[in-house]
Design an enzyme around this catalytic site. Structure first.
Site, short mmCIF file in Angstrom:
data_model
loop_
_atom_site.label_atom_id
_atom_site.label_comp_id
_atom_site.label_asym_id
_atom_site.label_seq_id
_atom_site.Cartn_x
_atom_site.Cartn_y
_atom_site.Cartn_z
CE1 TYR A 173 -9.21 -3.85 1.04
CE2 TYR A 173 -8.71 -1.68 0.14
CZ TYR A 173 -8.31 -2.83 0.79
OH TYR A 173 -6.99 -2.96 1.20
CB THR A 176 -7.33 -5.03 10.31
OG1 THR A 176 -7.83 -6.21 9.71
CG2 THR A 176 -7.59 -3.83 9.41
NE ARG A 202 -5.76 -12.32 6.18
CZ ARG A 202 -6.56 -11.27 6.14
NH1 ARG A 202 -6.42 -10.36 5.17
NH2 ARG A 202 -7.47 -11.06 7.06
CG PHE A 254 -13.87 3.27 7.51
CD1 PHE A 254 -14.66 2.81 8.54
CD2 PHE A 254 -13.24 2.34 6.69
CE1 PHE A 254 -14.84 1.44 8.76
CE2 PHE A 254 -13.41 0.98 6.89
CZ PHE A 254 -14.21 0.53 7.93
NE ARG A 287 -2.30 -5.23 7.68
CZ ARG A 287 -3.44 -5.77 7.28
NH1 ARG A 287 -4.12 -6.56 8.11
NH2 ARG A 287 -3.91 -5.55 6.06
CG HIS A 334 -4.97 -6.67 0.23
ND1 HIS A 334 -6.15 -6.84 0.91
CD2 HIS A 334 -4.95 -7.64 -0.73
CE1 HIS A 334 -6.82 -7.86 0.38
NE2 HIS A 334 -6.11 -8.36 -0.62
CE LYS A 349 -3.74 -2.21 2.64
NZ LYS A 349 -4.73 -2.00 3.73
CG ASN A 400 -3.54 -1.98 7.17
OD1 ASN A 400 -3.37 -1.69 5.99
ND2 ASN A 400 -4.61 -2.60 7.61
CD GLU A 408 -7.98 -10.27 -2.78
OE1 GLU A 408 -6.80 -10.55 -2.46
OE2 GLU A 408 -8.87 -9.99 -1.96
#
Ligand code: ADP
Length: 156
Positions: A50, A92, A86, A58, A103, A116, A10, A113, A127
């Protein structure tokens, strides 16, 4: 089972110069880079990606954050790669993510964070198709494969 999973570096990792350190963790773990490119995300692709968050208050803030600069999308491959990545990613919210996770070590935020990571085999498949065109995912076998997994784990 050998799986492919999608990781997005990100803007919080690109802007903060953390891409190399985070990618180094995946390489050191034994995951294989099957695809990797930089791209500018659009609000349209983020509404797809998303979809489960689109109606939340948000969501506009997530779009602003994810379009703030180009991101790096990556397809990682390995035995049980989806769960492995993961687990390495952590919870998160960076403030609550366990130390030792990406994270937990690099983020202080619920939104900013760092990466993804796909959360299920169904999501990973969708994805990877969303962010990579045919021909952008490569199937090759590193010579070190036998030192990362036992033959029985590779289904041989
Ligand atoms: P994860 O990325 O851990 O799979 P989600 O799919 O629930 O988590 O959320 C996607 C992304 O949306 C998060 O990584 C984070 O950047 C952002 N996000 C989720 N919840 C919040 C929140 N309460 N406030 C701000 N951003 C959030």
């Amino acid at each position: 089972m050998i799986q492919q999973t999608l990781v997005i570096f990100k803007p919080s990792s690109v802007e903060r110069g953390l891409v190399g350190r985070v990618l180094a963790r995946f390489e050191a773990k034994g995951l294989v880079i099957a695809g990797m490119k930089m791209m500018q995300l659009s609000p349209e692709i983020l509404r797809e990606h998303y979809a489960h968050l689109v109606d939340l208050p948000f969501f506009p803030s997530i779009v602003a954050s994810m379009t703030a600069c180009p991101v790096i999308v990556m397809c990682l491959k390995g035995v049980e790669a989806i769960q492995v990545v993961r687990s390495m990613t952590g919870a998160t919210n960076g403030r609550q993510a366990a130390p030792g996770t990406i994270r937990g070590d690099f983020a202080m935020s619920n939104q900013e964070n760092i990466i993804h990571a796909s959360s299920s085999p169904e999501d990973a498949e969708a994805e990877i198709k969303r962010f990579f065109k045919p021909g952008e995912i490569f199937d090759y076998t590193p010579a070190t494969k036998a030192f990362v997994n036992a033959a029985s784990e590779l289904g041989n």
